[in-house]
Motif scaffolding. Structure first.
Motif, PDB file in Angstrom:
ATOM      1  N   LYS A 501       0.794  -1.216   0.000  1.00 55.78           N
ATOM      2  CA  LYS A 501       0.000   0.000   0.000  1.00 55.78           C
ATOM      3  C   LYS A 501       0.836   1.279   0.000  1.00 55.78           C
ATOM      4  O   LYS A 501       0.371   2.309  -0.486  1.00 55.78           O
ATOM      5  N   ASP A 502       2.046   1.229   0.560  1.00 52.87           N
ATOM      6  CA  ASP A 502       2.802   2.474   0.722  1.00 52.87           C
ATOM      7  C   ASP A 502       3.490   2.939  -0.565  1.00 52.87           C
ATOM      8  O   ASP A 502       4.210   3.930  -0.549  1.00 52.87           O
ATOM      9  N   GLY A 503       3.306   2.251  -1.656  1.00 57.49           N
ATOM     10  CA  GLY A 503       3.901   2.700  -2.916  1.00 57.49           C
ATOM     11  C   GLY A 503       3.895   1.611  -3.962  1.00 57.49           C
ATOM     12  O   GLY A 503       4.126   0.439  -3.649  1.00 57.49           O
ATOM     13  N   ALA A 504       3.597   2.004  -5.190  1.00 52.54           N
ATOM     14  CA  ALA A 504       3.576   1.021  -6.282  1.00 52.54           C
ATOM     15  C   ALA A 504       4.969   0.486  -6.533  1.00 52.54           C
ATOM     16  O   ALA A 504       5.978   1.178  -6.384  1.00 52.54           O
ATOM     17  N   LYS A 524      10.615   1.584  -6.672  1.00 52.22           N
ATOM     18  CA  LYS A 524      10.994   2.498  -7.725  1.00 52.22           C
ATOM     19  C   LYS A 524      12.370   3.070  -7.409  1.00 52.22           C
ATOM     20  O   LYS A 524      12.606   3.578  -6.311  1.00 52.22           O
ATOM     21  N   GLY A 525      13.285   2.959  -8.338  1.00 48.92           N
ATOM     22  CA  GLY A 525      14.642   3.440  -8.127  1.00 48.92           C
ATOM     23  C   GLY A 525      15.586   2.384  -7.597  1.00 48.92           C
ATOM     24  O   GLY A 525      16.790   2.649  -7.438  1.00 48.92           O
ATOM     25  N   ALA A 526      15.071   1.173  -7.330  1.00 49.29           N
ATOM     26  CA  ALA A 526      15.945   0.104  -6.831  1.00 49.29           C
ATOM     27  C   ALA A 526      16.882  -0.392  -7.919  1.00 49.29           C
ATOM     28  O   ALA A 526      18.094  -0.505  -7.711  1.00 49.29           O
ATOM     29  N   SER A 527      16.357  -0.688  -9.085  1.00 51.99           N
ATOM     30  CA  SER A 527      17.201  -1.150 -10.190  1.00 51.99           C
ATOM     31  C   SER A 527      18.051   0.003 -10.713  1.00 51.99           C
ATOM     32  O   SER A 527      17.646   1.175 -10.668  1.00 51.99           O
ATOM     33  N   TYR A 528      19.214  -0.330 -11.224  1.00 54.88           N
ATOM     34  CA  TYR A 528      20.122   0.683 -11.766  1.00 54.88           C
ATOM     35  C   TYR A 528      19.658   1.093 -13.159  1.00 54.88           C
ATOM     36  O   TYR A 528      19.510   0.262 -14.048  1.00 54.88           O
ATOM     37  N   THR A 529      19.429   2.386 -13.328  1.00 54.78           N
ATOM     38  CA  THR A 529      18.992   2.895 -14.634  1.00 54.78           C
ATOM     39  C   THR A 529      19.738   4.153 -15.069  1.00 54.78           C
ATOM     40  O   THR A 529      19.647   4.554 -16.224  1.00 54.78           O
ATOM     41  N   GLU A 530      20.484   4.773 -14.164  1.00 52.32           N
ATOM     42  CA  GLU A 530      21.143   6.035 -14.477  1.00 52.32           C
ATOM     43  C   GLU A 530      22.450   5.807 -15.226  1.00 52.32           C
ATOM     44  O   GLU A 530      23.206   4.891 -14.896  1.00 52.32           O
ATOM     45  N   THR A 531      22.721   6.647 -16.208  1.00 52.92           N
ATOM     46  CA  THR A 531      24.003   6.620 -16.904  1.00 52.92           C
ATOM     47  C   THR A 531      24.744   7.919 -16.612  1.00 52.92           C
ATOM     48  O   THR A 531      24.347   8.989 -17.076  1.00 52.92           O
ATOM     49  N   SER A 532      25.788   7.831 -15.829  1.00 55.88           N
ATOM     50  CA  SER A 532      26.624   8.970 -15.489  1.00 55.88           C
ATOM     51  C   SER A 532      27.927   8.437 -14.906  1.00 55.88           C
ATOM     52  O   SER A 532      28.050   7.239 -14.617  1.00 55.88           O
ATOM     53  N   LYS A 545      26.022  -2.451  -4.133  1.00 57.62           N
ATOM     54  CA  LYS A 545      24.672  -2.585  -3.593  1.00 57.62           C
ATOM     55  C   LYS A 545      23.828  -3.515  -4.452  1.00 57.62           C
ATOM     56  O   LYS A 545      23.660  -3.293  -5.651  1.00 57.62           O
ATOM     57  N   LEU A 546      23.294  -4.557  -3.810  1.00 58.20           N
ATOM     58  CA  LEU A 546      22.442  -5.525  -4.498  1.00 58.20           C
ATOM     59  C   LEU A 546      20.994  -5.060  -4.505  1.00 58.20           C
ATOM     60  O   LEU A 546      20.498  -4.514  -3.512  1.00 58.20           O
ATOM     61  N   VAL A 547      20.319  -5.301  -5.618  1.00 58.32           N
ATOM     62  CA  VAL A 547      18.900  -4.942  -5.752  1.00 58.32           C
ATOM     63  C   VAL A 547      18.040  -6.048  -5.131  1.00 58.32           C
ATOM     64  O   VAL A 547      18.342  -7.237  -5.271  1.00 58.32           O
ATOM     65  N   THR A 548      16.967  -5.641  -4.479  1.00 57.53           N
ATOM     66  CA  THR A 548      16.062  -6.599  -3.828  1.00 57.53           C
ATOM     67  C   THR A 548      14.633  -6.417  -4.334  1.00 57.53           C
ATOM     68  O   THR A 548      14.281  -5.380  -4.904  1.00 57.53           O
ATOM     69  N   MET A 597      14.640   1.892   2.521  1.00 56.49           N
ATOM     70  CA  MET A 597      13.594   2.515   1.709  1.00 56.49           C
ATOM     71  C   MET A 597      14.000   2.695   0.247  1.00 56.49           C
ATOM     72  O   MET A 597      13.254   3.274  -0.536  1.00 56.49           O
ATOM     73  N   VAL A 598      15.188   2.179  -0.124  1.00 56.66           N
ATOM     74  CA  VAL A 598      15.684   2.356  -1.483  1.00 56.66           C
ATOM     75  C   VAL A 598      15.452   1.110  -2.329  1.00 56.66           C
ATOM     76  O   VAL A 598      15.058   1.189  -3.488  1.00 56.66           O
ATOM     77  N   GLY A 599      15.705  -0.063  -1.722  1.00 57.54           N
ATOM     78  CA  GLY A 599      15.547  -1.300  -2.468  1.00 57.54           C
ATOM     79  C   GLY A 599      16.838  -1.877  -2.991  1.00 57.54           C
ATOM     80  O   GLY A 599      16.838  -2.869  -3.707  1.00 57.54           O
ATOM     81  N   ARG A 600      17.961  -1.252  -2.658  1.00 60.03           N
ATOM     82  CA  ARG A 600      19.275  -1.820  -2.958  1.00 60.03           C
ATOM     83  C   ARG A 600      20.239  -1.456  -1.842  1.00 60.03           C
ATOM     84  O   ARG A 600      20.181  -0.358  -1.293  1.00 60.03           O
ATOM     85  N   MET A 601      21.112  -2.385  -1.502  1.00 57.58           N
ATOM     86  CA  MET A 601      21.999  -2.170  -0.351  1.00 57.58           C
ATOM     87  C   MET A 601      23.179  -3.112  -0.403  1.00 57.58           C
ATOM     88  O   MET A 601      23.137  -4.153  -1.078  1.00 57.58           O
ATOM     89  N   PRO A 602      24.284  -2.777   0.316  1.00 64.03           N
ATOM     90  CA  PRO A 602      25.433  -3.677   0.378  1.00 64.03           C
ATOM     91  C   PRO A 602      25.069  -4.971   1.097  1.00 64.03           C
ATOM     92  O   PRO A 602      24.133  -5.008   1.912  1.00 64.03           O
ATOM     93  N   VAL A 603      25.812  -6.019   0.810  1.00 64.18           N
ATOM     94  CA  VAL A 603      25.545  -7.321   1.420  1.00 64.18           C
ATOM     95  C   VAL A 603      25.679  -7.253   2.938  1.00 64.18           C
ATOM     96  O   VAL A 603      24.924  -7.909   3.666  1.00 64.18           O
ATOM     97  N   LYS A 604      26.614  -6.448   3.424  1.00 61.07           N
ATOM     98  CA  LYS A 604      26.789  -6.340   4.869  1.00 61.07           C
ATOM     99  C   LYS A 604      25.511  -5.864   5.548  1.00 61.07           C
ATOM    100  O   LYS A 604      25.190  -6.289   6.657  1.00 61.07           O
ATOM    101  N   GLN A 605      24.791  -4.952   4.911  1.00 65.41           N
ATOM    102  CA  GLN A 605      23.505  -4.494   5.451  1.00 65.41           C
ATOM    103  C   GLN A 605      22.416  -5.517   5.173  1.00 65.41           C
ATOM    104  O   GLN A 605      21.574  -5.781   6.029  1.00 65.41           O
ATOM    105  N   LEU A 606      22.465  -6.111   4.007  1.00 60.95           N
ATOM    106  CA  LEU A 606      21.425  -7.056   3.591  1.00 60.95           C
ATOM    107  C   LEU A 606      21.323  -8.238   4.552  1.00 60.95           C
ATOM    108  O   LEU A 606      20.216  -8.700   4.884  1.00 60.95           O
ATOM    109  N   PHE A 607      22.464  -8.732   5.022  1.00 69.05           N
ATOM    110  CA  PHE A 607      22.482  -9.919   5.877  1.00 69.05           C
ATOM    111  C   PHE A 607      22.838  -9.596   7.328  1.00 69.05           C
ATOM    112  O   PHE A 607      23.278 -10.468   8.071  1.00 69.05           O
TER     113      PHE A 607
END
Length: 822
Positions: A501-504, A524-532, A545-548, A597-607
């Motif tokens: 409910k808190d976001g599509a 939204k914004g979890a997957s990498y899409t920016e080119t810079s 940072k791994l995407v979840t 709240m981002v949807g991607r993070m380092p493994v150290k945080q993930l586990f």
């Protein structure tokens, strides 16, 4: 003995290197260089120069030698007492070297004969004592003696092409115009347009015959793009009619020189020469590569009933996965009998049928037996990175090269999703665009733009593309689109279920098995899409940072109905695996990860804290088959999951002291029970600047290839004597066929695991991408362009395909490889 290259995407410089030693001799600020004996002419963005190149290079070599001596002495000075006699001698040597370097700088400047202002940066040629240069809407001539401008003239557009012939200067521009300049011409210039003769052949009794034959061929074969070979092409009349109604690239072969000349003249008048080319030669010795022809026909057979004598040679040229032989002869019993016999022995499934006044023999070629495919990011949804193609082995020969090129590709450093192969087509992802390419001849069959479909950093995420026999599936925002593999038209659109409910959420994972399409819900914004530059740096080094995904779901491919949904902890996208009737993945219940709240993070945080589990779901129902708690203490960087022969392989890396250690855990996929575990020191540099922490395993049959060692899939026993070497700089993943592995070691490399095999460089002029874009499938090694953005010194940015030399030299079995359309 000197090679001049450049400029790249960086500074506008030309580099001169010694061919033998590969040492850099000199660097010039410029765009291009012309050489005429000892003199060179150099063009930059705003200047034109002439200099004595022989003298300049000689002095440059001496300067380089002195600079090396200077650096060596400075290092020696840093190691001795400044008051020691040795130090004084070294300082004296430095003064002598610096004095000579100053003299050399003056001598190098004196090598320039002249330098003038020049606003003509797009092209340059030399003709006699004149240098011609092209600019923006203008072209000019300069004297080689003093660089003075002799004359200039206006053109339409940027003058990129210059040529001198028969006393005339020809200038081609980016607007498609060709200008001709000639001395002594008076009056206004005139516009010359090509005259197209829409009826280059006599309107006689053959006109209708050829036109109707061409229409019938196209209706029966449905081939409107690709390559067509016209055997015994005569004066080109059948080729002409096919060209009028299709986009086929047509090659005619005719032994009679007079007929060849007549055909070329007529086709040129029609404005079709180029789309159609006529080669003089015999059908007995065709110089073309295997499998290149989508369509093979005969003009001579249609006209006289005489069939090609060399049946086997013709057969070898037909493209697998739908290539067609279509031969027509005048309708009579003798011709009908001959046509049946022609194909009966050599072409199983050859059928003959009458249409009007012509009897047609037609057969469509099936897939190559033993050929593999590549339908998902890592070949198949089990993530083995292996196509199981049994035809690829030994040395390679070029099958084709060309488009797509780098212009619409993603910068290689961002590591786009891999190309896919199915049924003779390779699907090449660009920047929000997909190209469908004929794998056997390089024809671009279609292209389609897909807004918001960009997916980067896939080694930290999951695949967003998959292909089956009907559709190419591509995720974009909250949808997955299905594109017809033959036409590129969008036929299907699946909209993902929203469970939070808190976001599509957006569509993340994309794969299929049978009639089931799988997906996941990402923030939204979890997957990498920016080119810079900043986005590029984020994909390298440590703490990537791994995407979840927040949840998983399955849909019926045929009707789009949601079959099941699963939501519990956070799903690690890089571990989602579909095989053996189940979906497997690693799930974390870490409080820190769940609070993200981002949807991607380092493994150290993930586990970090909470339970971490290996999960198995029933593919059909989404029912939890088991959840197994796993030890993640040896993982600090990307983790991966593979499936092969009822074994699940979990792997990842961790920095221990000054060593990057990889750890591997094997589980029984049916029960989740432990099978074996092993770890090793990778021996890789620890900075992580070239993918040292994200080596994805490759599984071929019973063997796991995991940098730099290999292990038995069932037991974990190390394969003795095996140690993988990249043989050059490279950070991409490793793809495989049944017998060979492929990777980037600066250039594309392969390792043949068969008898007498070993490692060898496929070519030395191209550079593959930074993840997986060498695709061994369909009996070919396919390398679509993926070096876009590379500033390294590689000569060609092109797509290229290779065919095993063994395949070229072999004759194939004729059993069940063609089928009739009648």
């Amino acid at each position: 003995d000197v090679l001049v290259t450049g400029p790249g995407r960086g500074p506008k410089e030309l580099n001169a290197d010694d061919v033998k030693t590969k040492d850099r001799i000199a660097t010039f600020g410029g765009l291009r260089m012309l050489v005429n004996g000892p003199i060179a002419y150099m063009q930059s963005e705003k200047k034109l120069s002439a200099f004595n190149r022989s003298r300049y290079l000689e002095l440059s070599k001496r300067r380089n030698s002195l600079r090396q001596q200077h650096e060596t002495i400075k290092k020696q000075l840093g190691k001795v007492n400044k008051e020691a006699p040795e130090a004084k001698q070294l300082q004296e040597n430095l003064r002598h070297i610096e004095a000579e370097l100053g003299e050399l700088s003056t001598k190098l400047r004196d090598c320039y004969l002249w330098t003038v202002e020049c606003e003509y940066p797009y092209s340059m040629i030399l003709a006699g004592d004149v240098v011609f240069a092209g600019g923006e809407n203008k072209v000019a001539a300069f004297s080689t003696k003093d660089g003075k401008e002799s004359w200039s003239a206006a053109v339409s557009g940027q003058a990129h092409g210059l040529s001198v012939m028969n006393g005339s200067l020809y200038v081609s521009t980016d607007k498609g115009h060709i200008h001709c300049f000639r001395n002594g011409v008076r009056g206004k210039s005139r516009l010359v347009s090509p005259r197209i003769n829409t009826k280059p052949y006599p309107q006689d009794k053959l006109t209708r015959l050829y036109a109707e034959a061409a229409r019938h061929i196209v209706r029966q074969t449905e081939h409107r793009k690709g390559y067509c070979l016209v055997l015994d092409s005569g004066e080109g009349r059948l080729a002409y009619e096919l060209a009028r109604i299709t986009d086929l690239q047509i090659i005619g072969v005719e032994k009679d020189a007079n007929k060849v000349a007549a055909a070329r003249k007529a086709l040129d008048k029609a404005g079709l020469y180029g789309q159609v080319v006529i080669h003089q030669g015999s059908v007995a010795k065709l110089p073309y590569t295997k499998y290149f022809a989508n369509l093979i026909v005969s003009d001579e057979a249609l006209l006289t009933g005489k069939l090609p004598s060399w049946r086997e040679e013709v057969f070898e040229l037909v493209r697998p996965y739908g290539g067609v032989i279509a031969l027509g002869v005048p309708a009579n019993k003798q011709n009908e009998s001959g046509l049946k016999k022609w194909g009966r022995v050599f072409i199983p499934g050859w059928k003959v049928a009458k249409h009007g006044k012509i009897i047609w023999g037609l057969a469509r070629r099936r897939k190559l037996e033993g050929a593999g495919e590549w339908t998902h990011l890592y070949g198949e949804p089990g993530n083995t990175a292996c196509s199981n193609d049994a035809l690829i082995k030994g040395k390679m020969a070029i099958q084709w090269f060309g488009l797509p090129g780098p212009r619409q590709m993603i910068d290689r450093h961002h590591r786009n999703v891999s190309p896919l192969f199915k049924d003779g087509r390779i699907f090449v992802p660009g920047d929000c665009i997909i190209f469908a390419v004929d794998a056997y001849n390089g024809t671009i069959l279609w292209e389609t733009e897909i807004p918001h479909s960009r997916r980067l950093g896939v080694f930290l995420d999951c695949g967003s593309m998959a292909v089956d026999e009907k559709f190419l599936y591509v995720a974009a925002e909250d949808k997955c689109h299905g594109f017809d593999v033959q036409t590129g038209r969008r036929r299907l659109t699946y909209t993902m279920p929203q469970l939070i409910k808190d976001g599509a959420r957006l569509w993340g994972y994309t794969a299929y098995s049978g009639d089931i399409l799988f997906g996941s819900g990402c923030r939204k914004g979890a997957s990498y899409t920016e080119t810079s530059y900043e986005a590029d740096i984020a994909l390298w080094h440590r703490n990537m940072k791994l995407v979840t995904s927040d949840y998983l779901f399955a849909m019926n491919k045929n009707n789009g109905k949601t079959l099941w949904k699963y939501r519990d902890g956070l799903v690690v996208n890089a571990t989602i695996t579909v095989a053996g009737g189940r979906m497997y993945f690693i799930e974390t219940h870490s409080p820190k990860a769940l609070a993200d709240m981002v949807g991607r993070m380092p493994v150290k945080q993930l586990f970090d804290g909470g339970e971490n589990e290996l999960v198995a779901l029933d593919m059909q129902t989404g029912r939890v088959v088991y959840k197994k708690k796993i030890d993640v203490s040896n993982f600090e960087e990307p983790v991966y999951l593979n499936y092969a022969k009822k074994i699940l392989l979990l792997s990842g890396s961790k920095l221990v002291g000054n060593s990057i250690r990889y750890h591997f855990y094997a589980f029984d996929a049916r029960s989740g029970e432990d099978c074996w575990t092993i770890g090793h020191d990778s021996g890789l540099p620890t900075d992580g600047g070239h993918g040292e922490y994200n080596r994805h395993p490759t599984i071929i049959d019973d063997t796991i290839y995991a940098w730099p060692y290999a292990y038995n899939l069932k037991t974990g026993e190390k394969v003795q004597g095996w140690r993988f070497e990249r043989r050059g700089h490279g950070c991409g993943g490793v793809s495989a066929s049944a017998q060979c592995m492929f990777w980037r070691g600066a250039n594309p490399w392969m390792y043949d695991l068969g008898p007498g095999g070993g490692a060898f460089r496929i070519n030395s002029v191209t550079r593959p991408g930074c993840w997986i874009n060498i695709i061994p499938a369909g009996g070919l090694v396919l390398i679509p362009e993926s070096s876009s953005g590379c500033t390294c010194g590689f000569a060609l940015q092109t797509s290229v395909a290779y065919i095993p030399i063994e395949t070229l030299n072999s004759r194939e079995q004729r059993t069940d490889n063609l089928t009739s359309d009648f």
